[in-house]
Write a protein that holds these residues in place. Structure first.
Motif, PDB file in Angstrom:
ATOM      1  N   GLN A   1       0.869  -1.178   0.000  1.00 30.62           N
ATOM      2  CA  GLN A   1       0.000   0.000   0.000  1.00 30.62           C
ATOM      3  C   GLN A   1       0.903   1.224   0.000  1.00 30.62           C
ATOM      4  O   GLN A   1       1.527   1.564   1.005  1.00 30.62           O
ATOM      5  CB  GLN A   1      -0.920  -0.012   1.222  1.00 30.62           C
ATOM      6  N   TYR A   2       0.980   1.874  -1.154  1.00 35.86           N
ATOM      7  CA  TYR A   2       1.973   2.921  -1.398  1.00 35.86           C
ATOM      8  C   TYR A   2       1.266   4.280  -1.425  1.00 35.86           C
ATOM      9  O   TYR A   2       0.430   4.524  -2.298  1.00 35.86           O
ATOM     10  CB  TYR A   2       2.690   2.655  -2.722  1.00 35.86           C
TER      11      TYR A   2
ATOM     12  N   HIS B   1       3.601  10.182   1.287  1.00 36.26           N
ATOM     13  CA  HIS B   1       4.323   9.664   2.455  1.00 36.26           C
ATOM     14  C   HIS B   1       5.652   9.024   2.059  1.00 36.26           C
ATOM     15  O   HIS B   1       6.682   9.270   2.712  1.00 36.26           O
ATOM     16  CB  HIS B   1       3.455   8.650   3.191  1.00 36.26           C
ATOM     17  N   HIS B   2       5.671   8.217   1.026  1.00 37.61           N
ATOM     18  CA  HIS B   2       6.889   7.501   0.642  1.00 37.61           C
ATOM     19  C   HIS B   2       7.841   8.352  -0.185  1.00 37.61           C
ATOM     20  O   HIS B   2       9.065   8.130  -0.126  1.00 37.61           O
ATOM     21  CB  HIS B   2       6.528   6.243  -0.150  1.00 37.61           C
ATOM     22  N   CYS B   3       7.316   9.299  -0.974  1.00 33.93           N
ATOM     23  CA  CYS B   3       8.196  10.125  -1.806  1.00 33.93           C
ATOM     24  C   CYS B   3       7.610  11.529  -1.919  1.00 33.93           C
ATOM     25  O   CYS B   3       7.061  11.906  -2.960  1.00 33.93           O
ATOM     26  CB  CYS B   3       8.367   9.486  -3.180  1.00 33.93           C
TER      27      CYS B   3
ATOM     28  N   CYS C   1      13.345   7.230  -5.477  1.00 37.11           N
ATOM     29  CA  CYS C   1      12.103   6.545  -5.120  1.00 37.11           C
ATOM     30  C   CYS C   1      11.690   5.541  -6.203  1.00 37.11           C
ATOM     31  O   CYS C   1      11.199   4.438  -5.884  1.00 37.11           O
ATOM     32  CB  CYS C   1      10.989   7.565  -4.910  1.00 37.11           C
ATOM     33  N   ALA C   2      11.908   5.889  -7.462  1.00 39.34           N
ATOM     34  CA  ALA C   2      11.546   4.983  -8.550  1.00 39.34           C
ATOM     35  C   ALA C   2      12.400   3.719  -8.522  1.00 39.34           C
ATOM     36  O   ALA C   2      11.893   2.598  -8.704  1.00 39.34           O
ATOM     37  CB  ALA C   2      11.697   5.704  -9.890  1.00 39.34           C
ATOM     38  N   ARG C   3      13.709   3.885  -8.254  1.00 39.31           N
ATOM     39  CA  ARG C   3      14.581   2.713  -8.175  1.00 39.31           C
ATOM     40  C   ARG C   3      14.208   1.833  -6.995  1.00 39.31           C
ATOM     41  O   ARG C   3      14.158   0.593  -7.106  1.00 39.31           O
ATOM     42  CB  ARG C   3      16.036   3.151  -8.065  1.00 39.31           C
TER      43      ARG C   3
ATOM     44  N   HIS D   1      -0.456  12.946  -7.356  1.00 41.92           N
ATOM     45  CA  HIS D   1       0.772  13.584  -6.875  1.00 41.92           C
ATOM     46  C   HIS D   1       2.028  12.793  -7.237  1.00 41.92           C
ATOM     47  O   HIS D   1       3.128  13.178  -6.824  1.00 41.92           O
ATOM     48  CB  HIS D   1       0.708  13.749  -5.349  1.00 41.92           C
ATOM     49  N   MET D   2       1.878  11.716  -7.978  1.00 47.18           N
ATOM     50  CA  MET D   2       3.016  10.858  -8.308  1.00 47.18           C
ATOM     51  C   MET D   2       3.860  11.509  -9.404  1.00 47.18           C
ATOM     52  O   MET D   2       3.344  12.058 -10.381  1.00 47.18           O
ATOM     53  CB  MET D   2       2.514   9.484  -8.755  1.00 47.18           C
TER      54      MET D   2
END
Length: 437
Positions: A241-242, A246-248, A257-259, A288-289
């Motif tokens: 669940q991304y 929060h993660h990037c 973040c992509a790698r 927002h990606m």
């Protein structure tokens, strides 16, 4: 006839001998004289003349023997035996008189009797054995083939049921129908895609679903329900669940973040391949990606390097295209496809909105060309009241109808169209208002 032939033979023989003696005398005279070219040519002419004379005599003798009626020659007498040569037997020599002779008729009767002879059985009892009907081997092979095909189909159906039972899609359906309000069309389409994909293990491409809708219509809520359900059936390690913010959160870190996301997805699909399960990836707030992450996800979706990348479920949640959804609902709220609350009408509405969103989203990024779009519609005031009732029950408050109507009346709505009031923020502020009680 025999004496006449002898006389003819003696006559022709004496004539031939006389001629031959004359020829010898002439040859003797020629030998006594010196040989010249004229002598040689005269001898050749003499030999030819002798040969012609001999053939003429022989021809005349044959005419005397086989002349018409054996008359006029004086040499062939009636009643004399004629000399005959051996004949070759052929059927052409058979004449009607010959075929009607007694011997020929008896021969034909004998042949017919032999041809018509049959085996007779005793009349005292039925000793004749009944004929045996031979069964064709092809029939047995056909029955065996049908049995094999039936077993294969039955086994395939059992395998499909096993896969569906493993993921407990019936439980997921009950949860979504209980927890999600006014999204019957999107829920039906979501469950249909999941059932078709999870019924088998081997696939030619991953399943990519994209839920779109305005704020507060239940996108994140559906994502949380799906994540919780699949964690319980396939395990925590096979569900991601991304949350992009929060993660990037920083755009400068998009490449890293992509790698990291690519490495994480690779590890999960490899682990799922070992366990023979299908992993689930849920990406919330996709609007927002960053472009680097979207490009990495598209490479993973269309990857054909190995089979484990083909067995995966990707779910994107975003409010991209919410303006088109809102505009379509407000302008067509009085049509039959929206005023009717049947599930089939909701499905038709979802199809119409999907066609509207395709061109817009594909222009934003090509990853949505690989996805099945599932639009979520605006919530009405009655749906907002259901959200308040559910949240108050969770928090332990008594669901007073008067209090719920008061709280729902404090929400913002679009102008009433066709007797319907659509909430601008859906159920997004319901939790905050209940916490203030």
């Amino acid at each position: 006839m025999g004496e006449q032939e002898d006389i003819c033979d003696r006559l022709s023989g004496s004539q031939i001998e006389g001629e031959m003696e004359e020829q010898e005398e002439g040859d003797g005279k020629m030998q006594s004289a010196p040989l010249t070219f004229s002598h040689f040519s005269s001898s050749v002419r003499a030999m030819i003349r002798i040969k012609l004379k001999y053939q003429a005599i022989k021809r005349r003798r044959l005419e005397m023997m086989v002349g018409p009626g054996n008359g006029g020659m004086g040499l062939v007498q009636t009643g004399a035996a004629s000399r005959t040569s051996p004949k070759i037997f052929t059927f052409d020599s058979l004449t009607p008189s010959t075929m009607s002779s007694p011997s020929y008729n008896s021969y034909q009767k004998k042949r017919k009797k032999i041809r018509r002879s049959r085996v007779m059985f005793p009349s005292g009892g039925d000793c004749r054995a009944p004929p045996k009907q031979e069964q064709s081997r092809a029939k047995n092979c056909l029955l065996l083939l049908l049995a094999i095909v039936f077993l294969q189909v039955y086994n395939a159906i059992e395998n499909l049921d096993d896969h569906v039972l493993r993921y407990d899609l019936e439980g997921l359906e009950k949860t979504l129908r209980r927890e999600v309000f006014s999204q019957q069309g999107a829920v039906e389409a979501l469950l249909s895609h999941l059932k078709d994909y999870l019924s088998t293990y081997v696939h030619s491409k991953p399943l990519v679903l994209s839920l779109h809708g305005p704020s507060g219509v239940g996108k994140s809520h559906i994502g949380r329900l799906l994540a919780g359900h699949f964690r319980s059936v396939v395990g925590e390690s096979l569900v991601l669940q991304y949350y992009v913010l929060h993660h990037c959160p920083l755009e400068t870190e998009a490449w890293y973040c992509a790698r990291a996301l690519s490495t994480l997805v690779t590890e999960m699909v490899t682990r799922a391949e070992e366990d023979e399960k299908i992993p689930v990836f849920i990406f919330d707030e996709v609007e927002h990606m960053h472009g680097e992450i979207l490009g990495t996800l598209r490479d993973l979706v269309i990857s054909q390097h190995s089979n484990e990348y083909l067995n995966a479920v990707y779910l994107f949640l975003s409010n991209l295209g919410h303006g088109h959804i809102t505009k379509h609902l407000l302008h067509n709220s009085s049509s039959g496809s929206i005023t009717n609350s049947a599930v089939g009408c909701h499905n038709n509405l979802v199809k119409e909105l999907s066609l509207i969103l395709h061109n817009t989203l594909e222009n934003i990024h090509p990853i949505w060309a690989e996805a099945e779009l599932l639009p979520l519609i605006l919530l009405e005031k009655s749906h907002v009241m259901e959200c308040f009732m559910d949240e108050m029950s969770r928090e332990g408050f008594y669901p007073d109808r008067t209090n719920i109507e008061r709280l729902a009346g404090e929400m913002e709505y679009y102008p009433s169209v066709g007797g319907r009031k659509y909430a601008r923020t859906g159920c997004k502020q319901v939790v905050a208002k209940v916490n203030m009680l």
